[in-house]
Design a protein around this motif. Structure first.
Motif, short mmCIF file in Angstrom:
data_model
loop_
_atom_site.label_atom_id
_atom_site.label_comp_id
_atom_site.label_asym_id
_atom_site.label_seq_id
_atom_site.Cartn_x
_atom_site.Cartn_y
_atom_site.Cartn_z
N ILE A 105 2.42 130.09 27.32
CA ILE A 105 1.71 130.18 28.60
C ILE A 105 0.21 130.35 28.37
CG2 ILE A 105 1.34 131.70 30.57
CD1 ILE A 105 4.37 132.09 30.68
N VAL A 106 -0.16 131.22 27.43
CA VAL A 106 -1.59 131.43 27.15
C VAL A 106 -2.23 130.14 26.63
CG1 VAL A 106 -3.22 132.68 25.69
CG2 VAL A 106 -1.29 133.89 26.70
N LEU A 107 -1.58 129.49 25.66
CA LEU A 107 -2.18 128.30 25.04
C LEU A 107 -2.21 127.12 26.01
CD1 LEU A 107 -0.60 128.53 21.47
CD2 LEU A 107 -2.95 129.04 22.15
N THR A 109 -2.45 127.20 29.18
CA THR A 109 -3.49 127.44 30.19
C THR A 109 -4.86 127.05 29.64
OG1 THR A 109 -2.19 129.28 31.07
CG2 THR A 109 -4.50 129.18 31.70
N ILE A 110 -5.15 127.45 28.41
CA ILE A 110 -6.45 127.13 27.81
C ILE A 110 -6.59 125.62 27.61
CG2 ILE A 110 -7.89 127.43 25.75
CD1 ILE A 110 -6.54 130.20 25.42
N ILE A 111 -5.59 125.00 26.97
CA ILE A 111 -5.67 123.56 26.69
C ILE A 111 -5.64 122.75 27.98
CG2 ILE A 111 -4.48 121.65 25.56
CD1 ILE A 111 -3.43 123.69 23.51
N GLY A 112 -4.79 123.14 28.93
CA GLY A 112 -4.71 122.42 30.18
C GLY A 112 -6.00 122.48 30.97
N THR A 113 -6.66 123.64 30.97
CA THR A 113 -7.95 123.77 31.67
C THR A 113 -8.99 122.85 31.05
OG1 THR A 113 -7.42 126.07 32.22
CG2 THR A 113 -9.72 125.39 32.41
N ILE A 114 -9.04 122.81 29.72
CA ILE A 114 -10.01 121.94 29.04
C ILE A 114 -9.78 120.48 29.40
CG2 ILE A 114 -10.75 121.10 26.77
CD1 ILE A 114 -10.16 123.94 25.70
N PHE A 115 -8.53 120.03 29.34
CA PHE A 115 -8.24 118.62 29.63
C PHE A 115 -8.35 118.33 31.14
CE2 PHE A 115 -6.57 118.54 25.34
CZ PHE A 115 -6.91 117.28 24.92
N GLY A 116 -8.08 119.32 31.98
CA GLY A 116 -8.25 119.12 33.41
C GLY A 116 -9.69 118.89 33.78
N VAL A 117 -10.60 119.66 33.16
CA VAL A 117 -12.03 119.46 33.38
C VAL A 117 -12.48 118.14 32.76
CG1 VAL A 117 -14.32 120.39 32.85
CG2 VAL A 117 -12.47 121.94 33.50
N ALA A 118 -11.94 117.83 31.58
CA ALA A 118 -12.33 116.58 30.90
C ALA A 118 -11.92 115.35 31.71
CB ALA A 118 -11.70 116.53 29.51
N ARG A 119 -10.83 115.48 32.50
CA ARG A 119 -10.38 114.35 33.33
C ARG A 119 -11.42 113.97 34.38
NH1 ARG A 119 -6.29 111.01 34.18
NH2 ARG A 119 -5.04 112.07 35.76
N LEU A 120 -12.33 114.91 34.72
CA LEU A 120 -13.36 114.66 35.73
C LEU A 120 -14.73 114.48 35.10
CD1 LEU A 120 -12.18 117.34 38.32
CD2 LEU A 120 -11.79 114.87 38.42
N SER A 121 -14.77 114.37 33.77
CA SER A 121 -16.06 114.24 33.09
C SER A 121 -16.75 112.93 33.47
CB SER A 121 -15.83 114.31 31.58
OG SER A 121 -17.03 114.00 30.90
N SER A 122 -18.08 112.96 33.50
CA SER A 122 -18.85 111.73 33.75
C SER A 122 -18.92 110.87 32.50
CB SER A 122 -20.27 112.10 34.21
OG SER A 122 -20.90 112.93 33.24
N ASN A 123 -18.54 111.44 31.35
CA ASN A 123 -18.52 110.67 30.10
C ASN A 123 -17.25 109.82 30.06
OD1 ASN A 123 -17.87 110.07 27.24
ND2 ASN A 123 -19.74 111.22 26.84
N PHE A 137 1.76 112.56 26.88
CA PHE A 137 2.68 113.68 26.63
C PHE A 137 3.42 114.13 27.89
CE2 PHE A 137 -0.32 114.06 23.05
CZ PHE A 137 0.60 114.07 22.02
N ARG A 138 2.91 113.77 29.07
CA ARG A 138 3.62 114.16 30.28
C ARG A 138 4.85 113.29 30.51
NH1 ARG A 138 1.00 113.92 36.25
NH2 ARG A 138 0.91 111.74 35.68
N THR A 275 3.80 123.83 24.44
CA THR A 275 2.41 123.98 24.86
C THR A 275 1.81 122.63 25.26
OG1 THR A 275 2.08 125.88 23.42
CG2 THR A 275 0.13 124.70 24.10
N ILE A 276 2.00 121.62 24.43
CA ILE A 276 1.41 120.31 24.73
C ILE A 276 2.03 119.72 25.99
CG2 ILE A 276 1.25 117.93 23.90
CD1 ILE A 276 0.77 119.01 21.14
N TYR A 277 3.35 119.80 26.08
CA TYR A 277 4.02 119.22 27.25
C TYR A 277 3.55 119.91 28.54
CZ TYR A 277 7.83 117.84 30.39
OH TYR A 277 8.55 117.35 31.45
N THR A 278 3.54 121.23 28.57
CA THR A 278 3.19 121.93 29.80
C THR A 278 1.69 121.84 30.09
OG1 THR A 278 4.95 123.50 29.23
CG2 THR A 278 3.50 124.11 31.03
#
Length: 398
Positions: A105-107, A109-123, A137-138, A275-278
């Motif tokens: 759950i801890v990991l 949350t951290i990884i999902g938040t990073i990739f969630g923000v990256a999904r909206l990146s202007s890059n 992976f989903r 962790t990766i799947y969730t």
């Protein structure tokens, strides 16, 4: 059917037909019938099961929990030997399940938040890489991912005699990762008690800081104060306990690694797979939460001259979390329940230990009822905590 009767005084009394036509009365009757049918079905199933077990000379009850387990468990957070009881063996399985679920759950949350923000990146590259990660992976079943990581991890590292050493005293082998750990000492118990006391003090300091802010309008640096209190309390307990420095260092002896703490390939496979799947689902929850925040918030932050990273961290993410917490709760529950698949790769979680117990004792119903009750309890505890956190994060209008 009785009819409505006219009382002598001219007052009209209700008959049976009037009661049956009342929606509230009918609702109560339907609920009573439904409960009765459920009880009847339960009684039928239980009585039939008990009769069948008796005909097969299979005893029932939970008395087997006090018997000697007579089987080993490869990973245990508490003292356990084959001479321990089945109750102790089940406790080992429960702790192993809680360990992998909590870290997952801890990991995620951290990884999902990073990739969630990256999904909206202007890059463009960052955004597309995050999209590929999430969509890949989903859409692969979590059980297959566990098999994949269990096939990769042991084969990626050498045997114990040729162990890799990426860091001092850290060894990587096909039997897992070995890390140094402190030798047991009373000082570490004192540190645990000190940490609990520190959290109590932080709670009261936080309440005082809130009152101070309301009274004077001056904020108090509660984060850094909390860090100072926690570190100070733990450090004082460590020094008072004699400041032990002895470490249990892993080293090669014979054909195997002795000493240290072993993080097994089974545990790493389960943790990485879950962790990766969730985290892919958490990434989508975070992305949708950010998009739920009105654009006016971004524009207001821009007008103040704030950097986009500061606006995201200080303004957008806190608001998006209020929207994201309920669906996040579902993902945490899914991760905890999916941890039961760990038995497929040989990780000794609750289901694995229960299955062994069931095979040895023949107490199938009792063993299954135990881990059903445990998973229900873990899910309810997670839900209660997240509901409490959701209320804490809710906007409070003055």
């Amino acid at each position: 059917m009785s009819k409505t009767q006219q009382a002598p005084g001219g007052v009209r009394s209700k008959g049976l037909a009037d009661y049956l036509n009342d929606e509230n009365v009918r609702a109560v009757i339907y609920q009573i019938i439904a409960i009765g049918l459920v009880i009847l079905a339960g009684w039928y199933l239980v009585s039939n099961t008990l009769d069948n077990l008796e005909r097969q000379n299979i005893s029932t009850g939970y008395g087997f929990l006090n018997l000697e387990a007579s089987f080993g468990i490869s990973e245990s957070m508490i003292d356990y030997t084959p001479r321990s009881s089945y109750a102790t063996a089940l406790m080992v399985g429960l702790l192993n399940t809680v360990k992998v679920a909590f870290l997952g759950i801890v990991l995620c949350t951290i990884i999902g938040t990073i990739f969630g923000v990256a999904r909206l990146s202007s890059n463009w590259i960052v955004r597309k890489l995050a999209t590929v990660y999430v969509e890949t992976f989903r859409n692969i079943p979590v059980l297959l991912q566990l098999f994949f990581w269990y096939a990769i991890i042991p084969g990626a590292f050498p045997a114990a005699r040729n162990a890799l050493q990426p860091l001092p005293d850290v060894l990587l082998t096909n039997r897992g990762m070995y890390i140094p750990v402190p030798v047991a000492d009373n000082a570490y118990d004192f540190m645990g008690i000190a940490a609990i006391l520190a959290f109590v003090v932080i709670y009261f300091v936080k309440k005082w800081a809130a009152k101070r802010l309301d009274a004077t309008g001056q904020p108090f640096p509660i984060f850094w104060a909390s860090v100072g209190i926690l570190v100070g309390f733990v450090l004082i307990a460590y020094i008072a306990g004699g400041a032990p420095t002895e470490m249990d260092i892993p080293e090669l002896k014979g054909f195997n690694i002795r000493g240290g703490y072993n993080i097994s390939p089974e545990f790493m496979s389960v943790l990485i797979g879950l962790t990766i799947y969730t985290s892919t689902y958490v990434a989508e929850v975070v992305r949708s939460g950010i998009q739920a925040v009105p654009n006016g918030q971004w524009e207001a932050a821009d007008s103040l001259g704030l950097k986009r990273s500061v606006s995201l961290r200080k303004i957008i993410l806190p608001q998006s979390m209020r929207v994201a917490i309920p669906p996040l709760t579902n993902q945490y529950l899914n991760l905890t329940k999916n941890s039961s698949l760990a038995v497929a790769v040989g990780y000794p979680d609750l289901v694995s230990v229960s299955n062994t117990t069931m095979n040895q004792t023949g107490q199938a119903i009792e063993a299954i009822s135990i881990y059903m009750a445990v998973y229900l309890g873990l899910s309810l505890i997670t839900s209660l905590f997240m509901n409490w956190f959701n209320k804490k994060m809710a906007l409070v209008e003055r």
